[in-house]
Design a protein around this motif. Structure first.
Motif, PDB file in Angstrom:
ATOM      1  N   TRP A  10      29.123 -17.530  80.635  1.00  0.00           N
ATOM      2  CA  TRP A  10      30.149 -17.715  81.665  1.00  0.00           C
ATOM      3  C   TRP A  10      29.508 -18.102  82.998  1.00  0.00           C
ATOM      4  O   TRP A  10      30.001 -18.971  83.731  1.00  0.00           O
ATOM      5  CB  TRP A  10      30.986 -16.443  81.794  1.00  0.00           C
ATOM      6  N   GLN A  14      30.133 -21.438  85.226  1.00  0.00           N
ATOM      7  CA  GLN A  14      30.480 -21.428  86.648  1.00  0.00           C
ATOM      8  C   GLN A  14      29.472 -22.225  87.477  1.00  0.00           C
ATOM      9  O   GLN A  14      29.841 -22.847  88.467  1.00  0.00           O
ATOM     10  CB  GLN A  14      30.545 -19.984  87.146  1.00  0.00           C
ATOM     11  N   THR A  30      44.016 -22.437  76.974  1.00  0.00           N
ATOM     12  CA  THR A  30      45.316 -22.792  77.540  1.00  0.00           C
ATOM     13  C   THR A  30      45.517 -24.303  77.624  1.00  0.00           C
ATOM     14  O   THR A  30      46.637 -24.795  77.557  1.00  0.00           O
ATOM     15  CB  THR A  30      45.469 -22.205  78.964  1.00  0.00           C
ATOM     16  N   ARG A  42      37.014 -28.177  86.837  1.00  0.00           N
ATOM     17  CA  ARG A  42      36.899 -26.759  87.190  1.00  0.00           C
ATOM     18  C   ARG A  42      38.224 -26.029  86.974  1.00  0.00           C
ATOM     19  O   ARG A  42      39.219 -26.618  86.603  1.00  0.00           O
ATOM     20  CB  ARG A  42      36.458 -26.568  88.633  1.00  0.00           C
ATOM     21  N   GLY A  43      38.177 -24.758  87.240  1.00  0.00           N
ATOM     22  CA  GLY A  43      39.420 -24.021  87.341  1.00  0.00           C
ATOM     23  C   GLY A  43      39.777 -23.156  86.147  1.00  0.00           C
ATOM     24  O   GLY A  43      40.799 -22.487  86.178  1.00  0.00           O
ATOM     25  N   ALA A  44      38.953 -23.173  85.086  1.00  0.00           N
ATOM     26  CA  ALA A  44      39.301 -22.328  83.949  1.00  0.00           C
ATOM     27  C   ALA A  44      39.148 -20.851  84.308  1.00  0.00           C
ATOM     28  O   ALA A  44      38.261 -20.474  85.076  1.00  0.00           O
ATOM     29  CB  ALA A  44      38.409 -22.666  82.757  1.00  0.00           C
ATOM     30  N   LYS A  45      40.050 -20.036  83.760  1.00  0.00           N
ATOM     31  CA  LYS A  45      39.930 -18.597  83.982  1.00  0.00           C
ATOM     32  C   LYS A  45      39.138 -17.973  82.840  1.00  0.00           C
ATOM     33  O   LYS A  45      39.281 -18.396  81.680  1.00  0.00           O
ATOM     34  CB  LYS A  45      41.317 -17.953  84.038  1.00  0.00           C
ATOM     35  N   ARG A  46      38.361 -16.986  83.168  1.00  0.00           N
ATOM     36  CA  ARG A  46      37.504 -16.358  82.173  1.00  0.00           C
ATOM     37  C   ARG A  46      38.288 -15.932  80.938  1.00  0.00           C
ATOM     38  O   ARG A  46      37.842 -16.129  79.807  1.00  0.00           O
ATOM     39  CB  ARG A  46      36.788 -15.141  82.800  1.00  0.00           C
ATOM     40  N   GLU A  47      39.478 -15.366  81.146  1.00  0.00           N
ATOM     41  CA  GLU A  47      40.189 -14.829  79.983  1.00  0.00           C
ATOM     42  C   GLU A  47      40.688 -15.907  79.037  1.00  0.00           C
ATOM     43  O   GLU A  47      41.008 -15.628  77.890  1.00  0.00           O
ATOM     44  CB  GLU A  47      41.342 -13.906  80.413  1.00  0.00           C
ATOM     45  N   ASN A  48      40.733 -17.173  79.506  1.00  0.00           N
ATOM     46  CA  ASN A  48      41.198 -18.252  78.636  1.00  0.00           C
ATOM     47  C   ASN A  48      40.067 -18.981  77.934  1.00  0.00           C
ATOM     48  O   ASN A  48      40.298 -19.916  77.182  1.00  0.00           O
ATOM     49  CB  ASN A  48      41.998 -19.278  79.450  1.00  0.00           C
TER      50      ASN A  48
END
Ligand SMILES: [Zn+2]
Length: 356
Positions: A10, A14, A30, A42-48
């Motif tokens: 991760w 980043q 998602t 950019r912009g992906a969230k860790r949980e996805n």
């Protein structure tokens, strides 16, 4: 994913760390897309996010390859370098530092500079200069008005001259020694408030500005400097920008218009270029002594050599060697006559005190 823990992965995402390219891939559940770690999007969230060792695993999970980082292609750097070139074209009127590109594309500055040069043959900065020049030509050809075209192409800010000094290109020493062999040099001659002037340029920028008494003298000065080059009057070749630049220079000399932002093509030894680049950073209205110049370029003992570099400057005004005086404050020399030097210094001082 035995070698890494997911926190490391991760972190690499980043950081957009290209060192991890080919070692793992990440999918954004998602959006249904999977990417290389260095992907500039950019912009992906860790949980996805999910991690994969191979593209085939990501595809098996129902994901499709990202259109920005092309995770299925063998050579991600070349894709990134194509993107970098597009990025520069899209921001040609901005100051694009290596560190900005390096942030944007997730590669170290050194890696980026090398890869870009390998792919495009020139540095990102040179690419930007070339692109601006092309834009300017296109705008002029399609009949845009002159000042609009200058701004449109990303020229026109005087402060930018100083910012971009380091990006200026020098003719290779061997080409210079060969008297400009293989170079096409376009020139234009014009009368200015300080007398007749010749301005000449290669396809990379202005390489020659001299004062002289008449056209024949000016032309012979140019051909003496570039005996092997093909010298062409600007009217005979596709160089609308040259006419524009000499006009801007004339306005600068006659009407105290700001010094025009013109790409230069410097020809000289590494030492001379250091001197000239420093001179371009000396603000209007200020003067330096030869020893201050030597000091500023990190060779405090090379005072005589610094003075010589000023003497052999081939680009009058735009490389402001007229701003260098003897340490006792006397004028010293000037290739184009002490009267012109005095006038230039006085004019610049007036400009500064008038604007203060
Ligand atoms: Zn991607």
């Amino acid at each position: 994913m035995t070698d890494f823990n997911e926190n490391d992965l991760w972190q690499a995402v980043q950081d957009r760390n290209a060192d991890y390219d080919g070692r793992f891939y990440y999918g954004v559940m998602t959006t249904g897309v999977f990417c290389r770690p260095s992907c500039p999007s950019r912009g992906a969230k860790r949980e996805n996010v999910r991690f994969f060792t191979k593209p085939s695993e990501a595809e098996a999970a129902g994901l499709r390859p990202c259109l920005r980082c092309h995770p299925l292609q063998d050579n991600p750097t070349s894709v990134l370098m194509t993107e970098a070139a597009h990025y520069i074209e899209g921001h040609a009127d901005e100051s694009i530092s290596l560190s900005r590109l390096s942030n944007e594309f997730g590669l170290s500055a050194t890696h980026l500079q090398k890869s870009f040069k390998r792919q495009h043959g020139i540095s990102p900065k040179e690419y930007q200069n070339a692109h601006r020049l092309k834009k300017l030509k296109d705008a002029l050809k399609s009949g845009d008005d002159i000042s609009g075209a200058i701004y449109e192409a990303g020229y026109g800010s005087v402060s930018r001259v100083y910012e971009q000094v380091d990006g200026r290109i020098g003719m290779t020493l061997s080409a210079y020694r060969d008297g400009g062999k293989g170079e096409k040099i376009a020139y234009v001659i014009r009368n200015t408030a300080l007398g007749p002037i010749i301005m000449a340029a290669t396809n990379r920028g202005v390489c020659f500005i001299h004062f002289g008494n008449d056209e024949n003298i000016l032309l012979s000065l140019l051909s003496k400097e570039y005996p092997q080059a093909e010298l062409l009057p600007s009217s005979a070749v596709d160089t609308p920008e040259l006419a524009l630049w000499v006009e801007a220079l004339d306005h600068h000399l006659s009407h105290n218009a700001p010094r025009p932002d013109i790409p230069l093509h410097l020809n000289g030894t590494a030492f001379q270029m250091r001197v000239w680049r420093f001179l371009m950073s000396v603000p209007e209205g200020e003067v330096k002594s030869y020893s201050e110049v030597a000091q500023a370029i990190g060779s405090p003992k090379a005072i005589r050599a610094a003075a010589t570099a000023c003497t052999v400057n081939n680009i009058a005004i735009l490389i402001p060697c007229h701003r260098v005086l003897r340490s006792d404050g006397s004028l010293g020399g000037y290739r184009w006559g002490l009267a012109r030097k005095r006038t230039l210094i006085d004019q610049e001082r007036n400009n500064i005190s008038n604007s203060a």
